[in-house]
Structure formats: structure tokens, C-alpha cells
Enzyme design. Structure first.
Site, mmCIF file in Angstrom:
data_model
loop_
_atom_site.group_PDB
_atom_site.id
_atom_site.type_symbol
_atom_site.label_atom_id
_atom_site.label_comp_id
_atom_site.label_asym_id
_atom_site.label_seq_id
_atom_site.Cartn_x
_atom_site.Cartn_y
_atom_site.Cartn_z
ATOM 1 N N ARG A 71 10.161 0.248 -0.234
ATOM 2 C CA ARG A 71 10.727 -0.482 0.920
ATOM 3 C C ARG A 71 11.563 -1.670 0.456
ATOM 4 O O ARG A 71 12.597 -1.983 1.042
ATOM 5 C CB ARG A 71 9.593 -0.940 1.848
ATOM 6 N N LYS A 82 8.254 -12.015 8.908
ATOM 7 C CA LYS A 82 9.017 -11.936 10.183
ATOM 8 C C LYS A 82 8.065 -11.785 11.375
ATOM 9 O O LYS A 82 8.167 -12.505 12.362
ATOM 10 C CB LYS A 82 9.994 -10.740 10.158
ATOM 11 N N ARG A 114 -2.594 -7.530 3.817
ATOM 12 C CA ARG A 114 -2.225 -7.576 5.248
ATOM 13 C C ARG A 114 -3.193 -6.750 6.097
ATOM 14 O O ARG A 114 -3.589 -5.649 5.728
ATOM 15 C CB ARG A 114 -0.805 -7.054 5.444
ATOM 16 N N ARG A 123 18.910 -3.564 10.737
ATOM 17 C CA ARG A 123 18.400 -3.293 9.398
ATOM 18 C C ARG A 123 19.469 -2.648 8.522
ATOM 19 O O ARG A 123 19.259 -2.429 7.343
ATOM 20 C CB ARG A 123 17.266 -2.321 9.620
ATOM 21 N N ARG A 161 -1.896 -1.051 7.261
ATOM 22 C CA ARG A 161 -0.771 -0.150 7.534
ATOM 23 C C ARG A 161 -0.623 0.895 6.433
ATOM 24 O O ARG A 161 -0.800 0.605 5.249
ATOM 25 C CB ARG A 161 0.534 -0.959 7.658
HETATM 26 P P1 AP5 Z 1 4.395 -10.033 8.092
HETATM 27 O O1 AP5 Z 1 4.594 -11.154 9.060
HETATM 28 O O2 AP5 Z 1 3.681 -8.823 8.552
HETATM 29 O O3 AP5 Z 1 5.778 -9.660 7.398
HETATM 30 P P2 AP5 Z 1 7.017 -8.852 7.958
HETATM 31 O O4 AP5 Z 1 8.237 -9.546 7.445
HETATM 32 O O5 AP5 Z 1 6.902 -8.646 9.431
HETATM 33 O O6 AP5 Z 1 6.798 -7.509 7.142
HETATM 34 P P3 AP5 Z 1 6.897 -5.991 7.591
HETATM 35 O O7 AP5 Z 1 6.283 -5.172 6.485
HETATM 36 O O8 AP5 Z 1 6.357 -5.799 8.975
HETATM 37 O O9 AP5 Z 1 8.393 -5.795 7.571
HETATM 38 P P4 AP5 Z 1 9.126 -4.498 7.517
HETATM 39 O O10 AP5 Z 1 10.437 -5.040 7.870
HETATM 40 O O11 AP5 Z 1 9.082 -3.707 6.286
HETATM 41 O O12 AP5 Z 1 8.306 -3.550 8.538
HETATM 42 P P5 AP5 Z 1 8.615 -3.144 10.019
HETATM 43 O O13 AP5 Z 1 7.343 -3.114 10.754
HETATM 44 O O14 AP5 Z 1 9.757 -3.894 10.568
HETATM 45 O O15 AP5 Z 1 3.626 -10.670 6.814
HETATM 46 C C1 AP5 Z 1 3.232 -9.851 5.731
HETATM 47 C C2 AP5 Z 1 1.864 -10.336 5.194
HETATM 48 O O16 AP5 Z 1 2.020 -11.646 4.636
HETATM 49 C C3 AP5 Z 1 0.792 -10.491 6.284
HETATM 50 O O17 AP5 Z 1 -0.446 -10.127 5.764
HETATM 51 C C4 AP5 Z 1 0.821 -11.981 6.631
HETATM 52 O O18 AP5 Z 1 -0.428 -12.457 7.126
HETATM 53 C C5 AP5 Z 1 1.159 -12.584 5.277
HETATM 54 N N1 AP5 Z 1 1.896 -13.839 5.411
HETATM 55 C C6 AP5 Z 1 2.808 -14.166 6.365
HETATM 56 N N2 AP5 Z 1 3.265 -15.423 6.154
HETATM 57 C C7 AP5 Z 1 2.649 -15.865 5.016
HETATM 58 C C8 AP5 Z 1 2.723 -17.076 4.279
HETATM 59 N N3 AP5 Z 1 3.513 -18.068 4.653
HETATM 60 N N4 AP5 Z 1 1.976 -17.173 3.157
HETATM 61 C C9 AP5 Z 1 1.171 -16.154 2.758
HETATM 62 N N5 AP5 Z 1 1.045 -14.982 3.421
HETATM 63 C C10 AP5 Z 1 1.785 -14.841 4.550
HETATM 64 O O19 AP5 Z 1 9.114 -1.625 9.795
HETATM 65 C C11 AP5 Z 1 8.241 -0.615 9.359
HETATM 66 C C12 AP5 Z 1 9.013 0.668 9.154
HETATM 67 O O20 AP5 Z 1 9.600 1.085 10.410
HETATM 68 C C13 AP5 Z 1 10.211 0.569 8.197
HETATM 69 O O21 AP5 Z 1 9.831 0.771 6.856
HETATM 70 C C14 AP5 Z 1 11.102 1.702 8.732
HETATM 71 O O22 AP5 Z 1 10.632 2.967 8.327
HETATM 72 C C15 AP5 Z 1 10.912 1.601 10.231
HETATM 73 N N6 AP5 Z 1 11.866 0.681 10.885
HETATM 74 C C16 AP5 Z 1 11.565 -0.466 11.569
HETATM 75 N N7 AP5 Z 1 12.687 -1.036 12.035
HETATM 76 C C17 AP5 Z 1 13.720 -0.249 11.635
HETATM 77 C C18 AP5 Z 1 15.127 -0.327 11.790
HETATM 78 N N8 AP5 Z 1 15.694 -1.366 12.470
HETATM 79 N N9 AP5 Z 1 15.890 0.644 11.237
HETATM 80 C C19 AP5 Z 1 15.328 1.696 10.581
HETATM 81 N N10 AP5 Z 1 13.997 1.824 10.391
HETATM 82 C C20 AP5 Z 1 13.202 0.858 10.912
HETATM 83 ZN ZN ZN Z 2 6.664 -6.930 10.652
#
Ligand code: AP5
Ligand code: ZN
Length: 219
Positions: free
Chosen positions: A167, A13, A123, A88, A156
Site C-alpha cells: 500500500r 487521516k 491498529r 487517491r 483490518r
Molecule cells: P489511521 O487514522 O487509521 O490512519 P489512516 O491514514 O486513516 O490510514 P488508513 O490505513 O485507513 O489509510 P488508507 O488510506 O490506506 O486506507 P483506507 O481505509 O482509506 O491511523 C493508523 C494507526 O495509527 C491507528 O492505529 C491509529 O490509532 C494510529 N495513530 C494515529 N495517529 C497517531 C499518532 N499521532 N501517533 C501514533 N499512532 C497514531 O483505504 C483502504 C483501501 O480501500 C485501500 O487500500 C484501497 O484498496 C481502497 N480505497 C479507499 N479509498 C480509495 C480511493 N479513493 N481510490 C481507490 N481505492 C480506494
Molecule cells: Zn483510514
């Protein structure tokens, strides 16, 4: 245009939001990035969120909704925005609807859990901007450094395998119901329902970007 990018942790994402928001000239609203900034700044929200995030749990709906409502007041949202990691939970989606925030597109990025574990271990992130890399699949131009600022990249705290599994479990229990919520809404033909598209989240970063831009511009 307002867009929601839906998908498991590690589905890509953040990586895709970076390109799509540039291409469409709309801001990326990543609740994860906003929370990480709050943790770094040691704000009251950050202090409360840190433990929860490190454990791979979800931060409370109240905190998230407050952050998002404030963010949406910014004038840069007047042309639309791209939500990454929000909503979420069903409660967050319902709150968005209640606020009458019109969503035009929901794009689900589909990636299997097994692939996600591999992605997370490699990552690397530029904390200030949220720009994301992978040591093997999407490496920075210079090892360990952000392409645009040259600043160091970090790993991270929630990317340990055990936390990633937690997660993923939470994603399947609490976030995946949004797939039915939004796709059902779209298929009922209700006026103003967002268009729902599921795209394959494996392949190169560029291939996936083109798939997403394709569905956003084809309707
Ligand atoms: P990346 O693009 O970083 O993936 P992502 O989907 O953004 O993953 P996140 O871990 O950031 O999602 P998340 O939803 O758990 O975390 P968030 O920060 O929102 O890609 C991942 C890896 O793959 C990278 O290394 C990238 O280079 C690689 N990659 C990408 N595309 C690729 C491809 N095509 N092929 C190969 N490799 C590839 O949330 C973090 C925490 O915050 C949550 O756990 C929660 O505690 C809190 N939080 C955030 N939002 C909320 C909410 N709305 N409600 C409640 N808690 C929340
Ligand atoms: Zn993300």
C-alpha cells in the site's frame, strides 16, 4: 468548508478526521470506510472491492467516483465535508474538479514509512463507525472494545506488514503526485484554488489535531 486530508496509509487521516469533522460539524467522507461497509454488506461493489482491498491495491476510479458522487448528494454535505482517503489518483482529483466541487483546504499529514509500519501493526478498528485506535499509542478505554458503543474492535485484513508495504508503494506511485497537483495549483495564485498545508504527522493525536485545526482556522 470542504477539506481533503492527504497522507500515506496509516498517516492518521481517519483518526484526525473523526475529531475535525466533529469540531467543524461537517461529515467525514472516508472512501475506505464506505468500501469496508460495502464488503460487510456483500453488495456488488463490496464483492468486487474485497479482493482488491485485501491485496492492498486501489479500487477502480469508476467505482470510487460513483460512491463519492452519490454520497455528496446527501443533504448533510450542504455545509461542506471532510474527504479522508479521497482523491487517491490524479484521475479522481480531476473528476472532482470537473464536477466543480470547490475544495477550500488540502492538508497533508506527513509521516515517514518506517513509523507507519509500527502504527499499522497495532491498529484496531470499530468497523461500524470507522473509529480507530492503537493498542499502544491511542488505546480504547477498555481493551478490545469501542469507547462509544462497547462493541468489539477488529484488525483490518490489509494491515499485515507485507500488504502495508504494498500500500505504501502504491501511495508513493499513485497518490503522492497529488501533493504536487494541489500544492502547485495553490501556489499559482489561481482564484478558488484550495489552500495547501503540510503538517508534521508525528507527536500525540491531540498535538496533530491542534496543528490541523490551527491551519484550518488561520486563513
Ligand atoms: P489511521 O487514522 O487509521 O490512519 P489512516 O491514514 O486513516 O490510514 P488508513 O490505513 O485507513 O489509510 P488508507 O488510506 O490506506 O486506507 P483506507 O481505509 O482509506 O491511523 C493508523 C494507526 O495509527 C491507528 O492505529 C491509529 O490509532 C494510529 N495513530 C494515529 N495517529 C497517531 C499518532 N499521532 N501517533 C501514533 N499512532 C497514531 O483505504 C483502504 C483501501 O480501500 C485501500 O487500500 C484501497 O484498496 C481502497 N480505497 C479507499 N479509498 C480509495 C480511493 N479513493 N481510490 C481507490 N481505492 C480506494
Ligand atoms: Zn483510514
Amino acid at each position: 468548508m470542504r477539506i481533503i486530508l492527504l497522507g500515506a496509509p496509516g498517516a492518521g487521516k481517519g483518526t484526525q478526521a473523526h475529531y475535525i469533522s466533529k469540531a467543524l460539524d461537517i461529515p467525514q467522507i472516508s472512501t475506505g470506510d464506505m468500501l469496508r461497509a460495502a464488503v460487510k454488506a456483500e453488495t456488488p461493489v463490496g464483492l468486487e472491492a474485497k479482493k482488491i482491498m485485501d491485496a492492498g491495491q486501489l479500487v477502480s476510479d469508476d467505482i470510487i467516483l460513483e460512491l463519492v458522487k452519490e454520497r455528496l448528494k446527501h443533504p448533510d454535505c450542504s455545509n461542506g465535508c471532510l474527504f479522508d482517503g479521497f482523491p487517491r489518483t490524479l484521475a479522481q482529483a480531476e473528476a472532482l474538479k470537473k464536477e466543480a466541487v470547490q475544495i477550500d483546504h488540502v492538508v497533508e499529514i506527513d509521516v515517514k514509512d518506517s513509523e507507519i509500519i509500527t502504527r499499522m501493526s497495532g491498529r484496531r478498528v470499530h468497523l461500524a463507525s470507522g473509529r480507530t485506535y492503537h493498542v499502544q499509542f491511542n488505546p480504547p478505554k477498555q481493551e478490545g472494545l469501542d469507547d462509544e458503543t462497547g462493541e468489539p474492535l477488529i484488525q483490518r485484513a490489509d494491515d499485515e506488514e507485507e500488504t502495508v508495504r504494498k500500500r505504501l508503494e502504491i501511495y508513493h506511485n499513485q497518490t503522492a503526485p497529488l501533493i504536487e497537483y494541489y500544492s502547485g495549483w495553490a501556489s499559482e495564485g489561481i482564484e478558488n484554488a484550495p489552500k495547501y498545508r503540510k503538517i508534521k504527522g508525528t507527536g500525540s493525536v491531540e498535538e496533530i489535531r491542534d496543528r490541523i485545526l490551527g491551519v484550518l482556522t488561520s486563513c
